[in-house]
Design a protein around this motif. Structure first.
Motif, PDB file in Angstrom:
ATOM      1  N   ASN A 188      -5.099   1.956   3.550  1.00  0.00           N
ATOM      2  CA  ASN A 188      -4.011   1.483   2.831  1.00  0.00           C
ATOM      3  C   ASN A 188      -2.702   1.128   3.733  1.00  0.00           C
ATOM      4  OD1 ASN A 188      -5.149   2.298   0.304  1.00  0.00           O
ATOM      5  ND2 ASN A 188      -4.930   4.532   0.862  1.00  0.00           N
ATOM      6  N   THR A 189      -2.963   1.420   4.850  1.00  0.00           N
ATOM      7  CA  THR A 189      -1.766   0.910   5.639  1.00  0.00           C
ATOM      8  C   THR A 189      -1.865  -0.667   5.707  1.00  0.00           C
ATOM      9  OG1 THR A 189      -2.863   1.238   7.633  1.00  0.00           O
ATOM     10  CG2 THR A 189      -1.703   3.238   6.767  1.00  0.00           C
ATOM     11  N   LYS A 190      -2.988  -1.146   5.666  1.00  0.00           N
ATOM     12  CA  LYS A 190      -3.087  -2.419   5.850  1.00  0.00           C
ATOM     13  C   LYS A 190      -3.315  -3.145   4.444  1.00  0.00           C
ATOM     14  CE  LYS A 190      -4.668  -2.049  10.626  1.00  0.00           C
ATOM     15  NZ  LYS A 190      -5.977  -2.320  11.544  1.00  0.00           N
ATOM     16  N   ASN A 191      -3.465  -2.504   3.452  1.00  0.00           N
ATOM     17  CA  ASN A 191      -3.942  -3.259   2.261  1.00  0.00           C
ATOM     18  C   ASN A 191      -5.191  -3.879   2.271  1.00  0.00           C
ATOM     19  OD1 ASN A 191      -1.814  -2.043   0.466  1.00  0.00           O
ATOM     20  ND2 ASN A 191      -0.365  -3.614   1.267  1.00  0.00           N
ATOM     21  N   THR A 192      -5.989  -3.401   3.061  1.00  0.00           N
ATOM     22  CA  THR A 192      -7.369  -4.213   3.196  1.00  0.00           C
ATOM     23  C   THR A 192      -8.586  -3.100   2.882  1.00  0.00           C
ATOM     24  OG1 THR A 192      -6.589  -4.989   5.140  1.00  0.00           O
ATOM     25  CG2 THR A 192      -8.889  -5.021   5.289  1.00  0.00           C
ATOM     26  N   SER A 193      -9.655  -3.850   1.987  1.00  0.00           N
ATOM     27  CA  SER A 193     -10.627  -3.166   1.707  1.00  0.00           C
ATOM     28  C   SER A 193     -11.752  -3.586   2.707  1.00  0.00           C
ATOM     29  CB  SER A 193     -11.169  -3.533   0.206  1.00  0.00           C
ATOM     30  OG  SER A 193     -12.474  -2.868  -0.166  1.00  0.00           O
TER      31      SER A 193
END
Length: 123
Positions: free
Chosen positions: A74-79
């Motif tokens: 979530n800190t990088k908005n990356t899945s």
């Protein structure tokens, strides 16, 4: 609007592993659900995995259960899609998708898509 950018595809031998990444930018507040789909030549786009970050549940296609894992930073908005024990039938273009609400397995329910990344598994 949300922009999605996949990376991490490539060529791997059967039995190998790859990790795909999907970076979200823009209105990331609407990426409640991030999912992965894939499309092989001559076939329809099919659901692979999805996760609702608000509810905290993941859904997998039967064909990838036990081999693939979806996760998110979530800190990088990356899945991320960790793919293990890859087989030639996993060869496809993999797409990241996002939507609000709950996880669904229909591509028609997703409004935001990345450009796709090629995964090729050699036998």
């Amino acid at each position: 609007q949300v922009q999605l950018a996949e990376s991490g595809g490539g060529l791997v031998q059967a039995g190998g592993s790859l990790r795909l990444s999907c970076a979200a930018s823009g209105r990331t507040v609407i990426t409640d659900v991030m999912a992965w789909f894939r499309q092989a030549p001559g076939k329809e786009r099919e659901f692979v995995a999805g996760r609702s970050w608000r509810i905290g549940t993941s859904i997998y296609a039967d064909s990838v259960k036990g081999r693939f894992t979806i996760a998110r930073d979530n800190t990088k908005n990356t899945s991320y899609l960790q793919m293990n024990s890859l087989a030639p039938e996993d060869t496809a273009v993999y797409y990241c998708a996002a939507r609000q609400g709950v996880t669904t397995m229909s591509a028609h329910d997703y409004a935001y898509w990345g450009q796709g990344t090629q995964v090729t598994v050699s036998s």
